[in-house]
Design an enzyme around this catalytic site. Sequence first.
Site, short mmCIF file in Angstrom:
data_model
loop_
_atom_site.label_atom_id
_atom_site.label_comp_id
_atom_site.label_asym_id
_atom_site.label_seq_id
_atom_site.Cartn_x
_atom_site.Cartn_y
_atom_site.Cartn_z
N VAL A 68 10.25 4.52 -11.51
CA VAL A 68 9.21 4.82 -12.49
C VAL A 68 8.96 6.32 -12.46
CG1 VAL A 68 6.78 4.48 -13.07
CG2 VAL A 68 8.16 2.55 -12.27
N HIS A 91 2.46 -7.54 14.89
CA HIS A 91 1.36 -7.10 15.74
C HIS A 91 0.21 -8.09 15.73
CE1 HIS A 91 3.00 -3.13 16.41
NE2 HIS A 91 3.16 -2.94 15.12
#
Lengths: 412, 467
Positions: B185, B62
């Site tokens: 995690v 973009h």
Amino acid sequence: MTAVRRVDVLVVGAGPAGLATAARLAAAGAGRVEVLDRERQAGGVPRHCAHGGYGTWLHPLTGPGYARLLLDAADRAGASVRTGVTALDWAGPLSLHTVGPHGPETIEARAVVLATGARERPRAARLVPGTRPAGVYTTGELQQSVHLYRQHIGARALVVGAEDVSYAAADTLRAAGVAVVAMVTELPRAQAAPARAADTRLRHRVPLLTGTSVTELVGRGRLSGVRVRHRDGRTATLACDTVVFTGDFVPDHELARRGGLSLDPGTRGPAVDGGLRTSRPGVFAAGSVLHAVESAATAAREGAYAGRTVRDWLATGGWPDGVPLLVDPPLRWIAPNRVVPADGGRGERGPYVLRTSVVVARPVLRVSQDDRLLHTERPRTRTAVPHRTLTLAAHWTGRVDPKGGPVRVALG
Amino acid sequence: MTVTAHGPLPATTYDVAVVGAGVVGCAIARELARRPGLRVALVEAQDDVGQGSSKANTAILHTGFDAVPGSLEARLVREGARLLAAYAAECGIPVEPVGALLVAWDEEQLAALPRLADKAVRNGYHDAQHLDPAALYAREPRLGPGALGALHIPGESIVCPWTTTLAYATQAVRNGVDLHLNSPVETASRQDGTHVLGTARGELRARRLVNAAGLHADTLDRRLGRHDFTVTPRRGQLLVFDKSARDLVRHILLPVPTALGKGVLIAPTVYGNVLLGPTAEDLHDRRATESTAEGLAHLREKGGRILPELLDEEVTAVYAGLRAATEHEDYRIRAHPGQAYVTVGGIRSTGLTASLAIAEHVVGLLTADGLDAAPARDLEPVRMPNLGEAFPRPYQRAELIAADPEYGRLVCHCERVSRGEIRDALAATVPARTLEGLRRRTRARAGRCQGFYCGAAVRALFEEGRT
Ligand SMILES: Cc1cc2nc3c(=O)[nH]c(=O)nc-3n(C[C@H](O)[C@H](O)[C@H](O)COP(=O)(O)OP(=O)(O)OC[C@H]3O[C@@H](n4cnc5c(N)ncnc54)[C@H](O)[C@@H]3O)c2cc1C
Ligand SMILES: Cc1cc2nc3c(=O)[nH]c(=O)nc-3n(C[C@H](O)[C@H](O)[C@H](O)COP(=O)(O)OP(=O)(O)OC[C@H]3O[C@@H](n4cnc5c(N)ncnc54)[C@H](O)[C@@H]3O)c2cc1C
């Protein structure tokens, strides 16, 4: 700049159609006849159809046996069959860019035959929603996995489809030790020979769910089930770790399209006349790329016939015009799909092949041009069934007005 | 060079641990690798980099013309686009500057164009140009009937998101970052000034922590006592059309955003396909990447209006990605002084473009918070295998095939992928560990046949090459 090499006839695709064309042309002394195939082995789809169903009734063969037979015939006749070479794109009206382990090469010919085959529509192309798990196959991939590479498939499989190739998929699954949970088809009945369908249902106890569509795949990582919906609104999730999408064939028309050849809207393959001539002088097509799919024997017979019309072209340079041959619904397509009056003159070409989209009992085929009835035929098939061959004889083409409008075939 | 996927994690204490190997986490790890002497771990839950939102987006680089002026996102998108364009040229990441057209289909949308042009200027973008219908149809002859005008944004480009993420990860790993896969995690605590992360593969220690966990950034944040935002996954379903559709469209065809939402776009891809999508569905399930019958029907209905002929082409893939939307209208990038912790959250729909600028920004926050790092050095460029059609692919390179015929042995015919490329992807710095990973690195099996011809052969090469 890549090297340009000249041959007399270049055949793209060493399946039954391409090998038969090459054998016929080489045997007839058409000069240098070369067949290219992008796979490492010639033979096309039959290479991995380890099941029977090929050859003739008197001499039944497995797919690989049949492929070997055709390859031997092409070799013996003196055609050069080159594998591992891909025809990439057109370099000119009758020349193609190719690539293989020896690098790029441009091959120019006096005639080109496209025999690039067909594939099954995979899951994505059928817009089946759901997750993207492993365990999703087409028959082509399944057969290669099992017969060429002996890969592990899974434990329980669903087969989507109930036509000949679907039953071949069920056989392959069983050969690989996979239980077939069910077969599903949106149609009201199986589209294979009744004996084969009954055998699978009764002896192998594989239920056939008719009027049923696949609505979603479920499972993360690995497929865990397939949701289906019956016409009457009932839904169910069939537990399985494998699903095989069978049939729903599309021609491999990439080269035809890139070359700007006219395509037939029904078959989506190149439009050809009875002499298998495409819209570009010197370019022919044969086999599954024209009608996805018929039996290998039909493809091979057609390939051999293309050998004959290629020779006419090499000798005379003539390229007749012809008029379109169209079908009315519920017929889906017909091949060939252009017609010149001389098409039917040679019995060797075989009949036209057609498909219907709905079951029609006691079908009658009516051929007309500009409201003039040319031919009426009651096919030998008692019931026209989707995905099954329907044929139409070709002897009426002499009545076609080459300056008239399109010829239409209707099913009554 | 260290990439691990199983066994216990190393017992060392890293200087920085980055959680999440999406395009953002990989960019941050790469930026950290530019500081000599730092011990950096990139910790990823899944079995490959880029398996979250980073693999399933619309792949547009973009300009940031329509961002919220003055926002952090506006600045990072603008800078990121420039940085990524230069980086792509250096690494061989395919980019095509095709430009975008915001097509107005009704009076309301037409009326919105001047406002958007104005917004572009406020975002520092000055090349936007209004097109009347004649100029629009001259640029896009296959567009469906009834378009009233368009805004042309020549700077919008298309890019390969997979190669981008992989290039960052490759360069990071080659410059000393340890990439630990299969390491979700699950717990996080701080003991004596050191973060202790509990993962499925044991503990990992680090002095500083960067949370680039995408859709799960808020969950990890909460484990560290932060409650700044909540991620609401916004699903985007997409259809990919076969290469034969590529000639139908020249630009990225963007919808004009209105009160009713953003609408769907049609964009070419660097692989030579055409994308149609995405939907925008707010969900709760952060794993809901499945497609739905309603979603696909909606896309086809919209697509049929924009580019009618598209629907006649074969679909080669259907996928869905989740945007990490939050209740805030901007990125949530925050340093937490005293916690030696930076959160990189809410990177919703522009993170691919902004990735390199986000990385610079984050490393800036870390240094400001006292990370002791040497000045940034230039890294030796990586050269990525080219997956783009606008640049020569291996099968088109005579000199490459002459040197190694494996590049002339095609396996995946629809995408023209050679044995040589598959071999390379299996032996790369960050190698393919799954068939899906192989597809994203080579395009093998990504074509119209979806494996009818090549599936078994590709799997055989994968299984051979992996052992
Ligand atoms: C799963 C399955 C099971 C079947 N079972 C049966 C059966 O039991 N009995 C039966 O009679 N028929 C069966 N058929 C149908 C039969 O296989 C086909 O009719 C037959 O193979 C058609 O031959 P063909 O030469 O037209 O195409 P194919 O056999 O498809 O051969 C096309 C060849 O062209 C090559 N090619 C394509 N593009 C290029 C290119 N650009 N460059 C180089 N090479 C190229 C391909 O590699 C391929 O080898 C089955 C089909 C399928 C898919
Ligand atoms: C439909 C759609 C279209 C888009 N289009 C564009 C576009 O055209 N251009 C553009 O620039 N951007 C686009 N985006 C946005 C862009 O894709 C994202 O902003 C970007 O990918 C975000 O990257 P990320 O690294 O933050 O997240 P992700 O790619 O999701 O990465 C996060 C990673 O963290 C891992 N992780 C999460 N929790 C844990 C944990 N506890 N332990 C270890 N690892 C964990 C995940 O497994 C994942 O790999 C689009 C997004 C979508 C969904």
